[in-house]
Each structure stands twice: as structure tokens, then as C-alpha cells.
Design an enzyme around this catalytic site. Structure first.
Site, PDB file in Angstrom:
ATOM      1  N   ARG A 147      63.031  25.630  79.603  1.00 13.53           N
ATOM      2  CA  ARG A 147      63.058  25.577  78.145  1.00 13.53           C
ATOM      3  C   ARG A 147      64.333  26.261  77.678  1.00 13.53           C
ATOM      4  O   ARG A 147      64.606  27.398  78.075  1.00 13.53           O
ATOM      5  CB  ARG A 147      61.832  26.318  77.599  1.00 13.53           C
ATOM      6  CG  ARG A 147      61.670  26.219  76.123  1.00 13.53           C
ATOM      7  CD  ARG A 147      60.608  27.188  75.623  1.00 13.53           C
ATOM      8  NE  ARG A 147      61.204  28.435  75.199  1.00 13.53           N
ATOM      9  CZ  ARG A 147      60.671  29.291  74.312  1.00 13.53           C
ATOM     10  NH1 ARG A 147      59.494  29.016  73.770  1.00 13.53           N
ATOM     11  NH2 ARG A 147      61.272  30.393  73.984  1.00 13.53           N
ATOM     12  N   TYR A 159      64.753  32.974  66.489  1.00 21.97           N
ATOM     13  CA  TYR A 159      63.703  32.876  67.494  1.00 21.97           C
ATOM     14  C   TYR A 159      64.261  32.610  68.899  1.00 21.97           C
ATOM     15  O   TYR A 159      65.081  31.728  69.089  1.00 21.97           O
ATOM     16  CB  TYR A 159      62.709  31.756  67.140  1.00 21.97           C
ATOM     17  CG  TYR A 159      61.752  31.506  68.268  1.00 21.97           C
ATOM     18  CD1 TYR A 159      60.693  32.378  68.492  1.00 21.97           C
ATOM     19  CD2 TYR A 159      61.944  30.457  69.157  1.00 21.97           C
ATOM     20  CE1 TYR A 159      59.840  32.205  69.558  1.00 21.97           C
ATOM     21  CE2 TYR A 159      61.091  30.270  70.234  1.00 21.97           C
ATOM     22  CZ  TYR A 159      60.041  31.146  70.424  1.00 21.97           C
ATOM     23  OH  TYR A 159      59.204  30.973  71.489  1.00 21.97           O
ATOM     24  N   ASP A 211      61.660  24.522  72.107  1.00 17.13           N
ATOM     25  CA  ASP A 211      60.607  24.980  71.193  1.00 17.13           C
ATOM     26  C   ASP A 211      61.199  25.126  69.790  1.00 17.13           C
ATOM     27  O   ASP A 211      62.087  25.954  69.573  1.00 17.13           O
ATOM     28  CB  ASP A 211      60.072  26.331  71.699  1.00 17.13           C
ATOM     29  CG  ASP A 211      58.808  26.782  70.971  1.00 17.13           C
ATOM     30  OD1 ASP A 211      58.456  26.157  69.944  1.00 17.13           O
ATOM     31  OD2 ASP A 211      58.182  27.765  71.421  1.00 17.13           O
ATOM     32  N   HIS A 213      59.379  26.001  67.231  1.00 22.58           N
ATOM     33  CA  HIS A 213      58.595  27.092  66.657  1.00 22.58           C
ATOM     34  C   HIS A 213      58.210  26.849  65.195  1.00 22.58           C
ATOM     35  O   HIS A 213      58.356  27.735  64.332  1.00 22.58           O
ATOM     36  CB  HIS A 213      59.311  28.449  66.844  1.00 22.58           C
ATOM     37  CG  HIS A 213      58.378  29.519  67.319  1.00 22.58           C
ATOM     38  ND1 HIS A 213      57.825  30.441  66.478  1.00 22.58           N
ATOM     39  CD2 HIS A 213      57.880  29.793  68.551  1.00 22.58           C
ATOM     40  CE1 HIS A 213      57.029  31.242  67.178  1.00 22.58           C
ATOM     41  NE2 HIS A 213      57.038  30.868  68.433  1.00 22.58           N
ATOM     42  N   GLU A 237      58.672  20.991  71.266  1.00 23.80           N
ATOM     43  CA  GLU A 237      57.435  21.754  71.016  1.00 23.80           C
ATOM     44  C   GLU A 237      57.342  22.237  69.575  1.00 23.80           C
ATOM     45  O   GLU A 237      58.355  22.668  68.998  1.00 23.80           O
ATOM     46  CB  GLU A 237      57.439  22.944  71.981  1.00 23.80           C
ATOM     47  CG  GLU A 237      56.349  23.958  71.774  1.00 23.80           C
ATOM     48  CD  GLU A 237      56.467  25.088  72.790  1.00 23.80           C
ATOM     49  OE1 GLU A 237      57.038  24.876  73.886  1.00 23.80           O
ATOM     50  OE2 GLU A 237      55.999  26.193  72.480  1.00 23.80           O
ATOM     51  N   GLU A 263      49.767  25.835  70.961  1.00 23.47           N
ATOM     52  CA  GLU A 263      49.594  27.240  71.348  1.00 23.47           C
ATOM     53  C   GLU A 263      48.827  28.038  70.292  1.00 23.47           C
ATOM     54  O   GLU A 263      48.216  29.040  70.621  1.00 23.47           O
ATOM     55  CB  GLU A 263      50.937  27.905  71.686  1.00 23.47           C
ATOM     56  CG  GLU A 263      51.872  28.078  70.508  1.00 23.47           C
ATOM     57  CD  GLU A 263      53.237  28.649  70.912  1.00 23.47           C
ATOM     58  OE1 GLU A 263      53.769  28.229  71.946  1.00 23.47           O
ATOM     59  OE2 GLU A 263      53.743  29.515  70.182  1.00 23.47           O
ATOM     60  N   ARG A 284      48.986  22.017  74.276  1.00 23.52           N
ATOM     61  CA  ARG A 284      49.422  23.298  74.842  1.00 23.52           C
ATOM     62  C   ARG A 284      48.417  24.443  74.667  1.00 23.52           C
ATOM     63  O   ARG A 284      48.770  25.615  74.793  1.00 23.52           O
ATOM     64  CB  ARG A 284      50.788  23.679  74.265  1.00 23.52           C
ATOM     65  CG  ARG A 284      51.885  22.680  74.615  1.00 23.52           C
ATOM     66  CD  ARG A 284      53.271  23.214  74.312  1.00 23.52           C
ATOM     67  NE  ARG A 284      53.536  24.428  75.050  1.00 23.52           N
ATOM     68  CZ  ARG A 284      53.490  25.654  74.560  1.00 23.52           C
ATOM     69  NH1 ARG A 284      53.200  25.848  73.286  1.00 23.52           N
ATOM     70  NH2 ARG A 284      53.734  26.704  75.318  1.00 23.52           N
ATOM     71  N   GLU A 340      53.655  26.798  81.279  1.00 22.82           N
ATOM     72  CA  GLU A 340      54.726  27.726  80.911  1.00 22.82           C
ATOM     73  C   GLU A 340      54.654  28.975  81.801  1.00 22.82           C
ATOM     74  O   GLU A 340      53.570  29.481  82.077  1.00 22.82           O
ATOM     75  CB  GLU A 340      54.568  28.136  79.443  1.00 22.82           C
ATOM     76  CG  GLU A 340      55.665  29.053  78.939  1.00 22.82           C
ATOM     77  CD  GLU A 340      55.516  29.372  77.442  1.00 22.82           C
ATOM     78  OE1 GLU A 340      54.424  29.153  76.888  1.00 22.82           O
ATOM     79  OE2 GLU A 340      56.505  29.818  76.854  1.00 22.82           O
ATOM     80  N   TRP A 404      57.320  31.119  60.989  1.00 21.07           N
ATOM     81  CA  TRP A 404      57.900  31.755  62.164  1.00 21.07           C
ATOM     82  C   TRP A 404      57.521  30.999  63.408  1.00 21.07           C
ATOM     83  O   TRP A 404      56.395  30.626  63.612  1.00 21.07           O
ATOM     84  CB  TRP A 404      57.436  33.212  62.327  1.00 21.07           C
ATOM     85  CG  TRP A 404      58.136  33.789  63.522  1.00 21.07           C
ATOM     86  CD1 TRP A 404      59.473  34.029  63.659  1.00 21.07           C
ATOM     87  CD2 TRP A 404      57.555  34.110  64.795  1.00 21.07           C
ATOM     88  NE1 TRP A 404      59.760  34.483  64.918  1.00 21.07           N
ATOM     89  CE2 TRP A 404      58.593  34.544  65.636  1.00 21.07           C
ATOM     90  CE3 TRP A 404      56.250  34.047  65.293  1.00 21.07           C
ATOM     91  CZ2 TRP A 404      58.398  34.922  66.964  1.00 21.07           C
ATOM     92  CZ3 TRP A 404      56.039  34.441  66.587  1.00 21.07           C
ATOM     93  CH2 TRP A 404      57.102  34.877  67.429  1.00 21.07           C
TER      94      TRP A 404
HETATM   95  C1  GCO Z   1      55.977  30.008  73.575  1.00 23.85           C
HETATM   96  C2  GCO Z   1      55.621  30.697  72.322  1.00 23.85           C
HETATM   97  C3  GCO Z   1      55.812  32.166  72.300  1.00 23.85           C
HETATM   98  C4  GCO Z   1      55.140  32.707  71.034  1.00 23.85           C
HETATM   99  C5  GCO Z   1      54.392  33.941  71.348  1.00 23.85           C
HETATM  100  C6  GCO Z   1      53.692  34.488  70.123  1.00 23.85           C
HETATM  101  O1  GCO Z   1      56.196  28.828  73.512  1.00 23.85           O
HETATM  102  O2  GCO Z   1      55.982  30.674  74.596  1.00 23.85           O
HETATM  103  O3  GCO Z   1      56.152  30.036  71.207  1.00 23.85           O
HETATM  104  O4  GCO Z   1      57.152  32.505  72.428  1.00 23.85           O
HETATM  105  O5  GCO Z   1      56.069  32.943  70.051  1.00 23.85           O
HETATM  106  O6  GCO Z   1      53.478  33.662  72.348  1.00 23.85           O
HETATM  107  O7  GCO Z   1      52.883  35.536  70.462  1.00 23.85           O
HETATM  108 MG    MG Z   2      56.001  27.970  71.669  1.00 27.83          MG
END
Ligand code: GCO
Ligand code: MG
Length: 404
Positions: A147, A159, A211, A213, A237, A263, A284, A340, A404
Site C-alpha cells: 500500500r 494521513y 487508501d 481514507h 480503499e 474497516e 475489509r 493487511e 479523517w
Molecule cells: C488502514 C487504516 C488505519 C486506520 C486506523 C484507525 O487501512 O490500516 O485506515 O490506518 O486509520 O486503523 O485506527
Molecule cells: Mg484504511
């Protein structure tokens, strides 16, 4: 096998982890992860105050009945706090059942569907050149899927990007929440250049992931997906906040870049429209935040009907207990995609001795009975809880609070 005791252990060997330990009249113990980054004590209290009194005296073998009892019996269903607490109980019960059977957990689930579990690493850099270096470094460690995240010109803190090269990116920090900057236009211009540079540098053998995010609107995500198509990502992602599954329809109409999400999902109900309407390619959700092995299996089975594959979240804010359980799940689940993998720090690995191992871009959960992860409570006690928050994100232009 009766449950005779249940304890919640909170420790911070670099970051906070919440662990549930179940004890039984047969002398076996089972462990479950209940860590919820930035909200750890809410889950610890939910467990201690509400679930532990229900567990003592129950038959540890009745995993399904216990799951239904905690989920339906509460009347108030779902949400990350509730589902992480249920997940911890469920994981600990599967651990116990597998230990009682003298088998590694994956055997109880139906046995291995593959020899090993493909994992992806993280590569972060302050700019494209640093990210390219970092991707080379991860590839040299043996990872076949990586990633990639990079700093965006003009944005100081973004991020996935550490402040300096010596430290890895750590989102949760002590004190009040840190603030990060965001500028969508800059990001959309910059990110295709990152992947062009990466393909030029490492070729086409490695899988590349990215990602977002949750930061884009659907039409912006559609644009990014289209712009990334030439670089053949394994997935894009969390392209947009996923409270509204309809958003993914719009992205889907415009791009063949595979989409991954989940997630922050906690139940099959979050996943259902996205899976049934074939709006995503990878789901995920993982053991700790989606109700444990019992519930993750339901999600994966629904996904299998639509050729959606798994891609469990495995950031370092999930404890080794979750990682161990996830790897057993991954070894079994027929519609596995990828897992991951962010290695934990040394202190965490010492607090949680484990049977799982990494080798050449793949992992294996090991053959220890149960999920193969234990806790050294004496050592854990040396690392007391420290309040920490995830950052918030604001538009650089005018300070508007952003996703975020
Ligand atoms: C990922 C996630 C993490 C999250 C974190 C939040 O893809 O691994 O986005 O980086 O930001 O798990 O607690
Ligand atoms: Mg993520």
C-alpha cells in the site's frame, strides 16, 4: 466447559490494547481482542460492566448461543463499542473451543483453503521519491503487495505520512487530537503521479494498493479511480465515507479500479447493500470490529455469493490477538482476497507471544491449539493505559472540519 472468570486487561506497549481473558473450570483460558483506537475504555467498560456478569457460569462451547444472547439480548444493537466487545467474547470462545479440541482454530472453521495468506505492507513517504524508496524497501523484505501513500505538495501533515523518516506514521497520539490538513484538488493531481512513478520504478509484478481514507466525494473518487486505471491497482480503499452505500454506485459507474471498504463497519448490515448490489470488490471488515469470527463468517459468506473477496483490516491498533484470529480466518475463508499487515513494535510482540509468522510476503497462523496468541500479564502490567486520540482533519483553505 464452564466459564469461571472473565477479565479485561488494558495495556499500552506503545499503543493501547484491550484484551478479554476467559477462564474455565477445565483450566483452559481464551483470549479476545477488544481494542477500539481512541475509544478503548468505552469497550473495556462495556465488557466489565455489562458482558462479564453474563458470562460467568455459561457453557464455553455454546459460541453461537452466546453471540445471539449478547447481540439480540441487549436490545440496543450494533455500533463499534458493542460489536468490539461481542467480538472479544466470540474470539475468546473460539480460542477455547479450539484449545479444547487440541487443534489450531482454522481446522475447526473447516480447514485450510490455501497454504499461506497473502499480506500487504505499508509504504509511506513525505514525497514521491521517499515513497518509491519505501516501496523498494518493503519489496526487499519480501512483500508482494504494498500500500503506497505519499505526502501531498503544500500539505504539512497528511494521513499516512510520518513527520520524519526515522519514525513510522502513528496516527493515535497522547494529548488532545492532532490536526491534519487537506486539499482535495492537490491530492487528486498528485496521486496519479505517485503511481506512475511507482510503476516506472518497480514494474508490474507487485500488487499496489492505496487508501483514500474516506476523503473524497463520490464524483471525485470516480475521477481518481479513472486516473489510476493505467497503473492497475489491487484496490482503492475507502474512497468516500461509506455511511451512504449509494455513493459507491456513482464511483462504480465510472471506473474499473477495484473498490475496497469496511474497516469501520461493524455488522453484515453495513456491508449488505454494497455486496448485494455489487458496488465493491473487497470487504475489509475484521475480527475485532465486526463481531468476531462468528459474524465475520456471515459477512464473508454473503460476499462469496457476489464474488466479493475479503481484505481484513490489520493496522497496528488491532492487537496481535486479532491478527492471530484473522490469520486463521484467512487461511480458511474460501473467498479470501488479502490481509493487511503492519508489524507491531517489539514491546507489543513481547506482551503478546504468538504462533503466527511472516515469510516472503505471506503469513501463516501456526499450528498451536486455539488462535495461537497469548498475553504475558506481568509484562502487560508494566505498560499502563495512556489516553490517546486519532487526529482530526481540516481543509487547509478555510479550516472546515473534514473526514479523517
Ligand atoms: C488502514 C487504516 C488505519 C486506520 C486506523 C484507525 O487501512 O490500516 O485506515 O490506518 O486509520 O486503523 O485506527
Ligand atoms: Mg484504511
Amino acid at each position: 466447559m464452564k466459564i469461571t472468570g472473565a477479565r479485561v486487561i488494558v495495556c499500552c506497549p506503545g499503543r493501547n490494547f484491550v484484551t478479554l481473558k476467559l477462564e474455565t473450570d477445565e483450566g483452559l483460558t481464551g483470549l479476545g481482542d477488544a481494542s477500539l483506537n481512541g475509544r478503548e475504555l468505552a469497550v473495556a467498560a462495556y465488557l466489565t460492566e455489562h458482558l462479564v456478569p453474563l458470562l460467568v457460569g455459561r457453557d464455553a462451547h455454546r459460541i453461537e448461543d452466546t453471540w445471539q444472547y449478547l447481540y439480540k439480548g441487549a436490545y440496543w444493537r450494533r455500533g463499534p463499542v458493542t460489536m468490539s466487545a461481542i467480538a472479544a467474547v466470540d474470539t475468546a470462545l473460539w480460542d477455547l473451543k479450539a484449545k479444547a479440541a487440541g487443534m489450531p482454530l482454522y481446522q475447526l472453521l473447516g480447514g485450510a483453503s490455501r497454504e499461506r495468506v497473502l499480506v500487504y505492507a505499508h509504504a509511506n513517504g513525505r514525497d514521491i521519491a521517499e515513497t518509491v524508496d519505501e516501496v523498494h524497501r518493503q519489496a526487499a523484505l519480501g512483500y508482494r503487495a504494498i500500500r503506497a501513500q505519499s505526502g501531498v505538495p503544500g500539505l504539512a501533515k497528511v494521513y499516512g505520512v510520518a513527520a520524519d523518516r526515522e519514525h513510522s506514521y502513528e496516527p493515535a497520539t497522547p494529548g488532545l487530537p492532532k490536526e491534519e490538513d487537506w486539499d482535495t484538488a492537490q491530492y487528486l493531481r498528485h496521486t496519479p503521479k505517485l503511481f506512475e512513478a511507482l510503476r516506472n520504478a518497480i514494474g508490474w509484478e507487485h500488487e499496489l494498493l492505496h487508501d483514500v481514507h474516506h476523503r473524497l466525494t463520490p464524483i471525485e473518487a470516480a475521477r481518481l479511480g479513472k486516473d489510476l486505471e493505467p497503473f492497475r491497482l489491487f484496490w482503492m480503499e475507502d474512497a468516500t465515507p461509506a455511511e451512504n452505500p449509494e455513493a459507491f454506485r456513482l464511483i462504480r459507474q465510472h471506473t474499473t479500479t477495484p473498490l475496497a471498504v469496511g474497516e469501520v463497519f461493524n455488522t453484515v448490515w453495513d456491508c449488505k447493500p454494497l455486496i448485494e448490489q455489487q458496488l465493491i470488490d473487497f470487504i475489509r471488515t475484521t475480527v475485532v470490529h465486526a463481531g468476531g469470527i462468528t459474524h465475520l463468517r456471515r459477512i464473508a459468506d454473503l460476499a462469496a455469493l457476489y464474488q466479493v473477496r475479503t481484505g481484513s483490516h490489520g493496522a497496528t491498533d488491532l492487537s496481535p490477538v486479532c491478527m492471530g484470529a484473522a490469520l486463521h480466518f484467512d487461511l480458511w475463508v474460501p473467498n479470501f482476497g488479502i490481509q493487511e499487515h503492519m508489524p507491531h513494535n517489539e514491546a507489543t510482540d513481547e506482551v503478546f507471544p504468538h504462533a503466527y509468522r511472516f515469510d516472503g510476503g505471506f503469513m501463516h497462523p501456526g499450528e498451536a491449539p486455539g488462535h495461537g496468541v497469548e498475553i504475558d500479564e506481568r509484562l502487560a502490567a508494566k505498560y499502563p493505559y495512556q489516553r490517546a486520540y486519532l487526529p482530526v482533519n481540516r481543509l487547509q483553505r478555510d479550516g472546515t472540519l473534514w473526514d479523517w
